[in-house]
Motif scaffolding. Structure first.
Motif, PDB file in Angstrom:
ATOM      1  N   ASP A   1      46.140  44.669  25.086  1.00  0.00           N
ATOM      2  CA  ASP A   1      46.237  43.587  26.082  1.00  0.00           C
ATOM      3  C   ASP A   1      46.846  42.317  25.488  1.00  0.00           C
ATOM      4  O   ASP A   1      47.097  41.361  26.205  1.00  0.00           O
ATOM      5  CB  ASP A   1      44.860  43.294  26.696  1.00  0.00           C
TER       6      ASP A   1
ATOM      7  N   ALA B   1      43.114  45.633  38.350  1.00  0.00           N
ATOM      8  CA  ALA B   1      43.016  44.428  37.510  1.00  0.00           C
ATOM      9  C   ALA B   1      44.196  44.452  36.537  1.00  0.00           C
ATOM     10  O   ALA B   1      44.356  45.419  35.783  1.00  0.00           O
ATOM     11  CB  ALA B   1      41.699  44.406  36.755  1.00  0.00           C
ATOM     12  N   GLU B   2      45.026  43.407  36.578  1.00  0.00           N
ATOM     13  CA  GLU B   2      46.194  43.370  35.686  1.00  0.00           C
ATOM     14  C   GLU B   2      45.703  43.390  34.236  1.00  0.00           C
ATOM     15  O   GLU B   2      44.971  42.502  33.810  1.00  0.00           O
ATOM     16  CB  GLU B   2      47.018  42.101  35.937  1.00  0.00           C
TER      17      GLU B   2
ATOM     18  N   ALA C   1      47.583  39.828  31.014  1.00  0.00           N
ATOM     19  CA  ALA C   1      47.624  38.623  31.851  1.00  0.00           C
ATOM     20  C   ALA C   1      49.036  38.046  31.953  1.00  0.00           C
ATOM     21  O   ALA C   1      49.468  37.614  33.027  1.00  0.00           O
ATOM     22  CB  ALA C   1      46.659  37.593  31.292  1.00  0.00           C
TER      23      ALA C   1
ATOM     24  N   ASN D   1      39.522  39.549  37.752  1.00  0.00           N
ATOM     25  CA  ASN D   1      39.954  39.034  36.443  1.00  0.00           C
ATOM     26  C   ASN D   1      39.650  37.540  36.310  1.00  0.00           C
ATOM     27  O   ASN D   1      39.290  37.067  35.234  1.00  0.00           O
ATOM     28  CB  ASN D   1      41.462  39.238  36.251  1.00  0.00           C
ATOM     29  N   ASP D   2      39.822  36.792  37.397  1.00  0.00           N
ATOM     30  CA  ASP D   2      39.563  35.341  37.339  1.00  0.00           C
ATOM     31  C   ASP D   2      38.066  35.063  37.188  1.00  0.00           C
ATOM     32  O   ASP D   2      37.659  34.192  36.425  1.00  0.00           O
ATOM     33  CB  ASP D   2      40.107  34.639  38.595  1.00  0.00           C
TER      34      ASP D   2
ATOM     35  N   ARG E   1      37.187  35.958  33.635  1.00  0.00           N
ATOM     36  CA  ARG E   1      37.667  34.953  32.663  1.00  0.00           C
ATOM     37  C   ARG E   1      36.742  33.737  32.668  1.00  0.00           C
ATOM     38  O   ARG E   1      36.415  33.187  31.615  1.00  0.00           O
ATOM     39  CB  ARG E   1      39.100  34.552  33.017  1.00  0.00           C
TER      40      ARG E   1
ATOM     41  N   ILE F   1      35.168  40.528  30.825  1.00  0.00           N
ATOM     42  CA  ILE F   1      36.325  41.268  31.334  1.00  0.00           C
ATOM     43  C   ILE F   1      35.952  41.928  32.665  1.00  0.00           C
ATOM     44  O   ILE F   1      34.776  42.188  32.926  1.00  0.00           O
ATOM     45  CB  ILE F   1      36.797  42.337  30.311  1.00  0.00           C
ATOM     46  N   SER F   2      36.961  42.192  33.481  1.00  0.00           N
ATOM     47  CA  SER F   2      36.680  42.738  34.813  1.00  0.00           C
ATOM     48  C   SER F   2      35.953  44.081  34.740  1.00  0.00           C
ATOM     49  O   SER F   2      35.207  44.444  35.650  1.00  0.00           O
ATOM     50  CB  SER F   2      37.976  42.880  35.626  1.00  0.00           C
TER      51      SER F   2
END
Ligand SMILES: Cc1ncc(COP(=O)(O)O)c(C=O)c1O
Length: 355
Positions: free
Chosen positions: A164, A219-220, A223, A329-330, A333, A338-339
């Motif tokens: 990542d 979920a990307e 980022a 994800n937001d 964060r 983590i998601s």
């Protein structure tokens, strides 16, 4: 009537993500990672949808999850069910035989267990290329033991620690180490190195098979390089009660929130036993009536309170904790996590509903 605690599973978005990953990984085979109840998304919804999209290779954690998946998918077609943690004992070896599961092998002992059980299926050999988690220390020995036991090795896999972070020096180091080991052990065997993030950050290393997990669920994974994934899970609660409170009174356990003026509070019927992180207390937001509203006071086991002052919120209204309007994800964060932990933390008592 069941408590209206629902997580909507958007199967069209799952299908979109699968197709997108297939295109991104070019000609590679896709082994979809559906362990831990499809990262909390409900295996019996997710796996058939992926099968319909043409996926024939699935990865779960262990034999128990493998048996559950086999009962969902059946034996028709050539569906591979890979056990990423391998087998633990004789019982697992028996289950691998009965349900045609494909263990990954990190220890010689696992080959002996399979041989004793009369296993004649396929295995992957897992190699540690630098993450120092699971992986064979003597892969050549394991390959030879498989050969002697007439167990077919369908490939060599390894897992990246830092995919990542595209510029992390570990990525190239691990790729080089993995390829050197594969070349030494058996140059012709199929290789698999990349998880979701790796597919995006290291496209030159897709090889025979890639193993996306989190990206399937929207979920990307990198980022800085979003590829257009769509969220699959929307965690939704329902407003149970709305109350006006005067300035100076507190809300929820510990009285950690005190109203500094008259305000309106709504009680949502979803709490930490449902997967709402308690660390969102006095910190997070929810999405309702096209706006983000603040969580006030401590998140309780079954309830979360939100500030609905000057809105027309009423009992029965739906409240999104994460989904299309608030990205997991937001939320993750903001909580320094983590998601993955949000998705897999959604409680069993929350009903998963396909939409
Ligand atoms: C061996 C292995 N491959 C692939 C994956 C999928 O990883 P991700 O969800 O980051 O795509 C995992 C997940 O933990 C894994 O353990």
């Amino acid at each position: 009537m069941p408590r209206p605690a629902i997580t909507h599973i958007h199967l069209d978005n799952l299908r979109h993500n699968y197709r997108l990953l297939k295109r991104t990984a070019k000609d590679s085979e896709i082994m979809t990672v559906v362990k831990a109840n499809a990262y909390g998304h409900e295996l019996f919804l997710v796996a058939p949808a992926l099968l319909e999209e043409g996926c024939t290779s699935f990865a779960v954690t262990d034999a128990t999850e493998g048996c559950e998946l086999r009962s969902i998918l059946g034996f028709y077609k050539k569906i591979e069910i890979v056990l990423l943690s391998g087998i633990f004992d004789e019982e697992d070896a028996e289950l691998a035989c009965q349900h045609q599961l494909t263990p990954t092998i990190s220890e010689l002992q696992q080959v002996h267990l399979l041989k004793q059980a009369g296993f004649n299926g396929n295995v992957w050999i897992k190699i540690d290329s630098g993450m120092n988690r699971l992986g064979a220390k003597t892969p050549k020995q394991i390959l030879e033991a498989c050969f002697q036991a007439e167990i077919n090795v369908c490939g060599l896999m390894s897992h990246l620690a830092c995919a990542d972070e595209p510029n992390h020096q570990m990525n190239q180091k691990q790729a080089v180490a993995f390829n050197e080991m594969c070349d030494q052990i058996s140059p012709e065997l199929p290789r698999s190195l990349l998880n979701s993030a790796g597919i995006i950050s290291m496209p030159e290393h897709t090889y025979h098979t890639v193993r996306p997990g989190i990206a399937l669920y929207g979920a990307e994974p990198v980022a800085a390089q979003p590829i257009g994934l769509k969220p699959v899970m929307t965690l939704t609660g329902e407003i149970m009660q709305v109350r006006d409170i005067p300035a100076g009174v507190s809300v929820s356990y510990g009285a950690t929130f005190t109203a500094d003026q008259a305000m309106t509070i709504a009680v949502v019927g979803l709490g930490y036993a449902d997967g709402v992180p308690r660390s969102l207390s006095n910190h997070g937001h929810v999405f309702i009536h096209s706006q983000k509203l603040a969580i006030v006071g401590r998140v309780c086991m079954d309830y979360t309170m939100i500030d609905v002052t000057d809105t027309d919120t009423k009992p029965g209204d739906a409240v999104e904790f994460w989904g299309e309007n608030i990205l997991a994800n937001d939320v993750a964060r903001s909580l320094d996590t983590i998601s993955y932990t949000l998705f897999t933390g959604v409680g069993e008592r929350v009903r998963r509903k396909a939409v």
